[in-house]
Design an enzyme around this catalytic site. Structure first.
Site, short mmCIF file in Angstrom:
data_model
loop_
_atom_site.label_atom_id
_atom_site.label_comp_id
_atom_site.label_asym_id
_atom_site.label_seq_id
_atom_site.Cartn_x
_atom_site.Cartn_y
_atom_site.Cartn_z
N SER A 139 42.98 38.89 38.90
CA SER A 139 42.81 39.78 40.05
C SER A 139 43.63 39.22 41.19
O SER A 139 43.93 38.01 41.21
CB SER A 139 41.33 39.83 40.46
OG SER A 139 41.16 40.44 41.73
N TYR A 152 33.42 35.70 43.63
CA TYR A 152 34.38 36.39 42.76
C TYR A 152 35.75 35.76 42.88
O TYR A 152 36.45 35.56 41.87
CB TYR A 152 34.43 37.87 43.14
CG TYR A 152 35.32 38.71 42.25
CD1 TYR A 152 35.05 38.84 40.89
CD2 TYR A 152 36.41 39.39 42.78
CE1 TYR A 152 35.86 39.63 40.08
CE2 TYR A 152 37.22 40.18 41.98
CZ TYR A 152 36.94 40.29 40.63
OH TYR A 152 37.75 41.07 39.83
#
Length: 254
Positions: A139, A152
């Site tokens: 990501s 995250y």
């Protein structure tokens, strides 16, 4: 992407987290590119339904955080040419000061240890293929921080480091290591899961953004990278919508 349907002896691509979103879209595109696709995810009903749509596709219910289950799955494969490490997710958006350690642990388990378990289990087969490819779906969170994303961000940094380190360690072996790092992607479940089912909060993530990425956009990127000639390695491909300049700068019309 168009191609003939895969034959029974086609190269095998394993896709984790294939029950929805990017994973399901990637499975469809790799099948269209001629791969025999093995779909894995915890939700057996969904991957079985998808496998029924695709030529020479198989479904295997799997939790990538369960190492014994991953090893058992690896033992069922007669070959593995491509591994798409897509399983992952975000849980919560609290600041570091109040974040739930259980959420952080869950994100580390699936985004980091899940990648480690499946990659370790399938690496012998990928190497034996003589032309293996490992894709780590990280990501943009793995390359830059943002408020409310500490857990995250930390997990996706871990996934990025696995890809970067493995590429160094396997230099000279017949295995490519590709990292694809998407930015803002609008899927049916990612934001809703992150906000524990709060659809109003999930919708605000994309509010005013004319065209966030779709699962198909990312899957197209993955399929393109995987189908490059064997000597071409796409080390890292960052893909964002035009409206997103960084993790913290997004153009919104409202």
């Amino acid at each position: 992407m168009t191609a003939d349907a895969p034959t029974a002896d086609a190269p095998t691509a394993v896709v984790t987290g294939a029950s929805s979103g990017i994973g399901a879209a990637t499975a469809r595109q790799l099948a269209a590119a001629g791969y025999r696709v093995v779909l894995t995810a915890r939700r057996k009903d969904r991957i079985e339904a998808l496998a029924a749509e695709l030529p020479h596709a198989e479904a295997y219910a799997l939790d990538v955080t369960d190492r014994a289950a991953v090893d058992a799955f690896a033992a069922t494969l007669d070959r593995c040419d491509v591994l798409i490490n897509n399983a992952g997710g975000a849980f919560g958006a609290e600041p570091v000061a109040t974040g739930d350690p259980a959420d952080w642990r869950a994100m580390y388990e699936v985004n980091v240890l899940g990648v480690l378990h499946v990659t370790q289990a399938l690496l012998p087969a990928l190497t034996a293929s003589g032309d293996g490819t490992v894709v780590v779906l990280s990501s943009t969170a793995g390359h830059g921080t943002y408020e409310g994303g500490g857990g995250y961000v930390a997990a996706k940094h871990g996934a990025h480091v696995i890809a970067e380190t493995l590429r160094l360690e396997l230099c000279g072996e017949p295995v490519r290591i590709i990292e694809v790092a998407p930015g803002m992607v609008k899927t049916d479940e990612f934001a809703t899961t992150r906000f524990r089912g709060d659809e109003a909060k999930a919708a605000k993530v994309y509010e005013g953004v004319a065209a966030p990425l779709s699962a198909d956009d990312v899957a197209d990127t993955i399929a393109w990278a995987v189908t490059r000639p064997s000597h071409v390695n796409i080390d890292l491909l960052v893909v964002r919508p035009r409206a997103q300049a960084s993790n913290t700068k997004v153009h919104r019309t409202t």
